[in-house]
Write a protein that holds these residues in place. Sequence first.
Motif, short mmCIF file in Angstrom:
data_model
loop_
_atom_site.label_atom_id
_atom_site.label_comp_id
_atom_site.label_asym_id
_atom_site.label_seq_id
_atom_site.Cartn_x
_atom_site.Cartn_y
_atom_site.Cartn_z
N GLU A 246 0.92 -1.03 -0.14
CA GLU A 246 -0.11 -0.12 -0.02
C GLU A 246 0.96 1.26 0.15
OE1 GLU A 246 -3.61 0.41 2.58
OE2 GLU A 246 -2.17 1.66 3.73
N PHE A 247 0.72 2.10 -1.05
CA PHE A 247 1.58 3.36 -1.23
C PHE A 247 0.32 4.48 -0.98
CE2 PHE A 247 4.20 0.39 -3.16
CZ PHE A 247 5.50 0.43 -2.51
N GLY A 252 -3.65 10.26 -3.36
CA GLY A 252 -4.31 9.11 -3.65
C GLY A 252 -3.32 7.80 -3.14
N MET A 253 -3.76 6.68 -3.31
CA MET A 253 -3.18 5.47 -2.98
C MET A 253 -3.22 4.49 -3.96
SD MET A 253 -5.89 4.52 0.27
CE MET A 253 -4.72 3.25 0.88
N ILE A 254 -2.16 3.48 -3.97
CA ILE A 254 -2.11 2.29 -4.68
C ILE A 254 -2.09 1.11 -3.82
CG2 ILE A 254 -0.71 1.10 -6.44
CD1 ILE A 254 0.61 3.68 -7.26
N THR A 255 -2.90 0.00 -4.01
CA THR A 255 -2.76 -1.22 -3.25
C THR A 255 -2.86 -2.34 -3.93
OG1 THR A 255 -5.32 -1.20 -3.06
CG2 THR A 255 -4.33 -0.01 -1.32
N TYR A 256 -2.19 -3.17 -3.42
CA TYR A 256 -2.29 -4.63 -3.88
C TYR A 256 -2.08 -5.89 -3.03
CZ TYR A 256 0.34 -8.54 -6.41
OH TYR A 256 0.78 -9.69 -6.78
N ASP A 257 -2.61 -7.02 -3.56
CA ASP A 257 -2.79 -8.15 -2.50
C ASP A 257 -2.74 -9.17 -3.53
OD1 ASP A 257 -3.16 -10.19 -0.83
OD2 ASP A 257 -4.37 -8.91 0.64
N SER A 258 -1.55 -10.15 -3.45
CA SER A 258 -1.37 -11.37 -4.20
C SER A 258 -2.36 -12.33 -3.80
CB SER A 258 -0.27 -11.86 -3.89
OG SER A 258 -0.06 -12.33 -2.67
N ASP A 259 -3.04 -12.28 -2.90
CA ASP A 259 -4.22 -13.18 -2.40
C ASP A 259 -5.65 -12.66 -2.98
OD1 ASP A 259 -3.17 -15.26 -1.07
OD2 ASP A 259 -3.71 -14.40 0.92
N GLU A 260 -5.70 -11.53 -3.74
CA GLU A 260 -7.16 -11.22 -4.20
C GLU A 260 -6.89 -11.07 -5.56
OE1 GLU A 260 -8.20 -7.26 -2.51
OE2 GLU A 260 -8.06 -7.93 -0.66
N ASP A 261 -6.47 -12.35 -6.37
CA ASP A 261 -6.53 -12.34 -7.94
C ASP A 261 -5.38 -11.37 -8.45
OD1 ASP A 261 -8.31 -14.39 -7.87
OD2 ASP A 261 -9.96 -12.94 -7.74
#
Length: 336
Positions: A246-247, A252-261
Amino acid sequence: MMTNVGIIGCGMMGKVHSIAYGGLQNITVRAVASLSREQAEECARITSSRTSTIEEILADDEIEIVSICTPTDTHRDLVVEAARNKKHVFCEKPISRTLSDALEMVEVCRENGVLLGVNHVVRFFDAYTEAKRLIEEDAIGEVVMARLYRGGVFPRHGWNNWFDEFSRSGGVLLDLSIHDFDFLRTLMGEVESITARSVKTTPSHPSRNRDHAIAVLRFANGSLAHVEGSWAEPDTAPSKFTTSFEFVGREGMITYDSDEDFTMRVQTVSREFPSFSKSTPASDPYRLHISKFIEAIREGRKVPVDGDEAIEALKISLAANRSAESGRPVKLLEVV
């Protein structure tokens, strides 16, 4: 022009390197070496090469590049010997267990006119490269804070359980979280100080090593990052390994999760960069990094991640371990 490669170490990462080299044009893996005959034979099969010894690989004048995929505490001796035999070296991360070893590795490679690349491969994962691109294009404004997680089950695949020996692996902060420390440097600049804590939490294996840690990095520009690393996920966890980030910027912000496809989400107030969600492609980051390393050798230019950059990431990990042991913040300038 064909380039010949030798692979030393045929465990999990040796197999990853074997697969990556196999997809590249004008590259031939000439020989592989491992303490495990079974693992060496598997990598030889993958690469259509032969099993060999470390000494034979280093003495082979037709081999131009050596991949070092062995435990961290063995990197120094192997890299130094490879350089003295005039081989370019692509070494797994971390560059070494200690700063003095890393400095010697870089110096010996420089003295012998060979290039040293270190596989800080997170820089080449699609989600991370896309986040970096968006941040550099000012999609979320100045980044003021970040949160990154990387973790999974305990790495039992290590030869003689070397991950469990702190003196060999450096623990979760040096072996695992160093990925995120390195990536953060490319985005947020130099680290000024770090505060960390680590514990042993896994009941499912007789670990002596601390296997879960958090670190708070303060950067020279005033921004902060929270990094969490874990080898403590239960064996029954749905995902054996996950990453997320999470940046947070001023716009604004950018998020990523490898568990969420493998989905990345961008939320922004900017009219130039509307909010969106998208899945990131699943390319092979190891093959991409290796290919760029080989291109740099052929073109006589700087490799993507050289020994000097790897040393800076190592310093952050060493400072994190020192902070976790002492219970106090540690400045990067203290790591000498």
